[in-house]
Design a protein around this motif. Structure first.
Motif, PDB file in Angstrom:
ATOM      1  N   THR A   1       8.017  11.146   1.979  1.00  0.00           N
ATOM      2  CA  THR A   1       8.985  10.363   3.127  1.00  0.00           C
ATOM      3  C   THR A   1       8.407   9.700   4.155  1.00  0.00           C
ATOM      4  N   THR A   2       7.233  10.234   4.731  1.00  0.00           N
ATOM      5  CA  THR A   2       6.469   9.392   5.961  1.00  0.00           C
ATOM      6  C   THR A   2       6.221   8.078   5.284  1.00  0.00           C
ATOM      7  N   ALA A   3       5.661   8.032   4.027  1.00  0.00           N
ATOM      8  CA  ALA A   3       5.455   6.760   3.410  1.00  0.00           C
ATOM      9  C   ALA A   3       6.464   5.657   3.251  1.00  0.00           C
ATOM     10  N   MET A   4       7.774   6.221   2.840  1.00  0.00           N
ATOM     11  CA  MET A   4       8.920   5.523   2.684  1.00  0.00           C
ATOM     12  C   MET A   4       9.213   5.046   4.102  1.00  0.00           C
TER      13      MET A   4
ATOM     14  N   HIS B   1      -7.927  -1.068   1.331  1.00  0.00           N
ATOM     15  CA  HIS B   1      -7.596   0.252   1.151  1.00  0.00           C
ATOM     16  C   HIS B   1      -6.463   0.489   0.080  1.00  0.00           C
ATOM     17  N   ALA B   2      -5.697  -0.506   0.139  1.00  0.00           N
ATOM     18  CA  ALA B   2      -4.667  -0.438  -0.838  1.00  0.00           C
ATOM     19  C   ALA B   2      -5.183  -0.531  -2.367  1.00  0.00           C
ATOM     20  N   ASP B   3      -6.349  -1.294  -2.616  1.00  0.00           N
ATOM     21  CA  ASP B   3      -6.802  -1.361  -3.671  1.00  0.00           C
ATOM     22  C   ASP B   3      -7.366  -0.032  -4.327  1.00  0.00           C
ATOM     23  N   GLN B   4      -7.697   0.925  -3.292  1.00  0.00           N
ATOM     24  CA  GLN B   4      -8.007   2.184  -3.723  1.00  0.00           C
ATOM     25  C   GLN B   4      -7.001   2.939  -4.409  1.00  0.00           C
TER      26      GLN B   4
ATOM     27  N   ALA C   1       0.880  -1.200  -0.138  1.00  0.00           N
ATOM     28  CA  ALA C   1      -0.066   0.031   0.027  1.00  0.00           C
ATOM     29  C   ALA C   1       0.939   1.177   0.186  1.00  0.00           C
ATOM     30  N   GLN C   2       2.043   1.349   0.504  1.00  0.00           N
ATOM     31  CA  GLN C   2       3.033   2.383   1.069  1.00  0.00           C
ATOM     32  C   GLN C   2       3.536   2.592  -0.654  1.00  0.00           C
TER      33      GLN C   2
ATOM     34  N   LEU D   1       2.627 -10.337  -7.270  1.00  0.00           N
ATOM     35  CA  LEU D   1       3.389 -11.273  -6.347  1.00  0.00           C
ATOM     36  C   LEU D   1       3.088 -10.908  -5.168  1.00  0.00           C
ATOM     37  N   MET D   2       2.661  -9.774  -4.533  1.00  0.00           N
ATOM     38  CA  MET D   2       2.161  -9.450  -3.008  1.00  0.00           C
ATOM     39  C   MET D   2       0.618 -10.122  -3.121  1.00  0.00           C
TER      40      MET D   2
END
Lengths: 467, 270
Positions: A110-113, A307-310, A93-94, A189-190
């Motif tokens: 930066t926060t996401a990383m 949420h990641a699918d969004q 997701a990130q 893969l994930m």
């Protein structure tokens, strides 16, 4: 148990199995003499006592095993594997968020990383924990190993996509095809290999708990029946011994035997009561604790992945339909409302009807305001999709990263709170069961040991009269 | 100690055997023969053979699972409409018949698996270069096969304004595609794979993969133990490579993408 039969002198009783043969052997005489009978009866009482002790030991052993597996073994494993799913799902997701942001949203990128790195560490740790906890299950260990291998490949692909993304220096929501091509491999893969395996590991822990629960509770129940039978037998034999001693030696009751009887009956009844209580603890730890902890853990996993699918929906227009359907499918598996497409689902959800299907339906009583936080999250999703389909891509990306992310966090936090409440119930009931068993172990061996000594003390003086 | 405990339990179990049954639903576990519902009308998935036997991907998976459960499979032919009924009427213990897992069905059927994920996909003529995904079907002609909802799902779910051309069956649809009366066929990817293989003229499967469908093993509601055992058997089927070889055996030459053959995410048995 009638003992008296009209016969000749001192030994006032003859067993029904008494020899009809005319010649009475020496052996038979000694067995049917008064001391012989006293010894036989005393022996029978002691055997009954030993059986009682053994059944108490087995019963509490089974109960202890049940508590151990549910409370101290598979319970923690569920937490470990659910952590694995969350860690993995959030890594992807990130990555999707960072690719979506492009060269904009500097600080948030930066926060996401940082979050990506943190999740990677968590996932690795959870894999190690899960591997250790899966000791003795080759299939599970094979699964964990393949996730470990896959994670290495994933990190390589994700790293490549992130590098290409930085080099391409694009605006938010306009990720170039070259980046997407690599990201597709990573996310496939994930989503298609690693996450299903992690999810199935969590389910497998649930299976182990259910099996242990069923096996051990059946065993404890059976041993309780045995305990009651042994208690009745011991009580009967005590009475028989008392009566026989009273008759043969023309005495009133032997006080030592009386106390021994009392101790045995109390220890037996306490044993039955404690096992019953532990059975209830195990059932309650499973039903009110473990099952619900598992449900909320699974719900969080599915929540994170939808949420990641969004993000993926916005990131990769060529696959937007696939991701939108995946989002709808997961949403419906979490909180079911009728609807063949996302808009219809949102419309049904907006009617605020009772939620009776879906993973979260069984715990609906603990979810505030009839899933209010979840509904707000889905409303925000509707607005984001409306922006995306009307061509306002930058606004849609901003809606995803702001409003949608916030409403998701609120929903996720609620699941965490609910899960913690169930975990507290779980810990409490497991501790109550452990405590009850400890109490039994402190009391029963002494009581039964003392009873055995008292029997000897009560019978010994009578036998001595025959020396 | 453990052995003693087991001995004590065995004795007690004998004593109380008659007094308490297991209760609840009859499980598929411990049976010598398991009755399994399979399709007989889908090439590659489940068909009747000339000698009266059964063949196809679902049939082979069913054989594998029964073997893992330590039982002999006995096949029961089912059509799409009978799948829930054969379980409810106790005519089958398991159903492997392209049985898609849906929330609505889950209240009446317990699903193990899924053992296979399929997707709605698109089949086009070899020279068709403009259609790359479902969006590109806008303004193009696709079949609306009687009784199937794949065409409608494109128009209603995906909101793509394709023109629906009504046809009675997929065979007719295939002819229409070749004579350019329609531009694409869309339905479940393994059905498309079967059509393409049967045709053999190089029709192209796009691997567009929209609308995921999870194909599960149907069991009677309450048979949690059986469901968990089937899930373990499915895990084994993927770990030992059987899943990949069965997919290749039945759909290997059809253009379906097998780059990722991994165990699907299970529904869970409770």
């Amino acid at each position: 148990m009638t003992i008296v039969q009209p016969t000749t002198s001192p030994p006032p009783a003859q067993s029904q199995t008494a020899v009809p043969a005319p010649v009475v052997t020496q052996h038979a005489v000694s067995r049917h003499s008064v001391p012989g009978r006293v010894r036989t009866l005393t022996g029978a009482v002691l055997i009954a006592l030993a059986m009682l002790s053994a059944l108490l030991a087995f019963g509490s052993g089974s109960a202890r095993e049940g508590l151990r597996v549910i409370g101290h073994d598979s319970g923690p494993q569920v937490v470990a594997t659910a952590g694995l799913y969350l860690g993995l799902s959030d890594m992807d997701a990130q990555v999707a968020d960072v690719l979506l942001m492009g060269s904009e949203y500097g600080e948030r990128r930066t926060t996401a990383m940082t979050q990506y790195e943190k999740r990677r560490t968590e996932a690795n740790q959870a894999l190690l924990d899960a591997f250790e906890l899966a000791d003795g299950d080759p299939a599970e260990r094979l699964t964990i190993q393949s996730v470990l291998d896959g994670l290495g490949r994933y990190e390589r692909l994700a790293g490549e996509a992130l590098l290409l993304n930085t080099q391409s220096d694009h605006r938010a929501g306009e990720t170039p095809e070259a980046v997407l091509r690599v990201y597709r491999q990573a996310t496939d893969l994930m989503r298609l290999e690693l996450l299903p395996k992690a999810y199935n590991l969590t389910l497998e822990s649930g299976t182990i708990v259910r099996r242990t629960h069923d096996e051990e509770t059946a065993a404890v129940r059976l041993l309780m029946l045995g305990l009651i039978a042994a208690l009745v037998a011991a009580g009967g034999l005590f009475v028989a011994l008392q009566l026989y001693l009273a008759r043969a030696f023309r005495r009133r009751l032997a006080p030592a035997l009386l106390v021994a009887t009392g101790l045995t009956v109390i220890a037996g009844l306490v044993g039955v009561a404690v096992l019953g209580q532990v059975l209830q603890s195990i059932a309650s730890a499973k039903r009110d604790g473990f099952d619900s902890v598992l449900t909320t853990a699974r719900a969080r996993a599915i929540g994170n992945s939808l949420h990641a699918d969004q993000a993926r929906y916005l990131l990769d227009p060529a696959r937007a339909d696939t991701y939108e359907h995946a989002f709808l499918d997961k949403s419906q598996s979490l909180v079911y409302a009728d609807g063949g497409n996302v808009e219809a689902y949102h419309a049904t959800l907006a009617k605020n009807g009772r939620i009776s299907l879906g993973l979260l339906a069984p715990v609906r009583a603990n979810i505030a305001g009839n899933f209010a936080a979840y509904r707000r999250f889905q409303e925000a999703d509707g607005r984001m999709r409306a922006l995306a389909t009307s061509g306002a891509k930058p606004q849609a990306v901003s809606a995803k990263l702001d409003e949608l992310a916030k409403s998701f966090t609120a929903f996720d936090r609620e699941l965490v709170t609910v899960g913690e409440r169930y975990e507290a119930t779980f810990t409490k009931t497991v501790a109550a069961g452990d405590g009850a068993l400890d109490g039994l172990w402190r009391l029963a061996p002494w009581a039964l040991g003392a009873a055995a000594v008292l029997i000897a003390a009560g019978v010994w003086p009578r036998l001595r009269e025959y020396r | 100690m453990r052995r003693l405990r087991i001995a004590a339990l065995a004795v007690l179990a004998l004593v109380t055997a008659s007094s308490c049954g297991t209760g609840g639903v009859e499980s598929v576990m411990g049976k010598d023969t398991i009755r399994i519902g399979v399709r007989t009308d889908l090439p590659g998935i489940g068909v009747r053979t000339a000698d009266g036997g059964f063949a196809g991907f679902d049939v082979d998976v069913a054989r594998y699972l029964a073997n893992k459960l330590g039982a002999r499979p006995e096949f029961v032919p089912v059509l799409a409409a009978d799948r829930e009924k054969v379980l409810a009427d106790d005519r089958a213990d398991l159903v492997l018949a392209t049985f898609s897992i849906t929330q609505e069905r889950k209240s009446r059927v317990l699903f193990a698996g899924p053992y296979h994920l399929s997707y709605q996909d698109i089949l086009v003529r070899p020279d068709e270069n403009d259609i790359k995904n479902v969006r590109d079907l806008a303004g193009r002609r696709i079949c609306e096969v009687q009784g199937a909802n794949a065409g409608q799902r494109v128009v209603e779910e995906r909101k793509v304004a394709a023109q629906l051309v009504p046809v009675p069956d997929y065979g007719t649809c295939l002819e229409h595609l070749k004579s350019e009366q329609v531009d694409a066929i869309t339905t479940n990817d393994i059905i498309l794979a079967g059509l393409a293989a049967k045709d053999g003229s190089g029709l192209r499967l796009l691997n567009a993969r929209f609308n995921e469908q999870r194909t599960g093993v149907g069991l009677r509601v309450g048979d949690v133990e059986g469901c968990e055992a089937v899930n373990r058997a499915i895990t084994d089927m993927y770990q030992d490579g059987t899943a990949k070889s069965l997919l290749k055996k039945w759909f290997g030459t059809t253009g379906l993408d097998f780059s990722t053959v991994a165990v699907p995410q299970f529904e869970g048995c409770s």
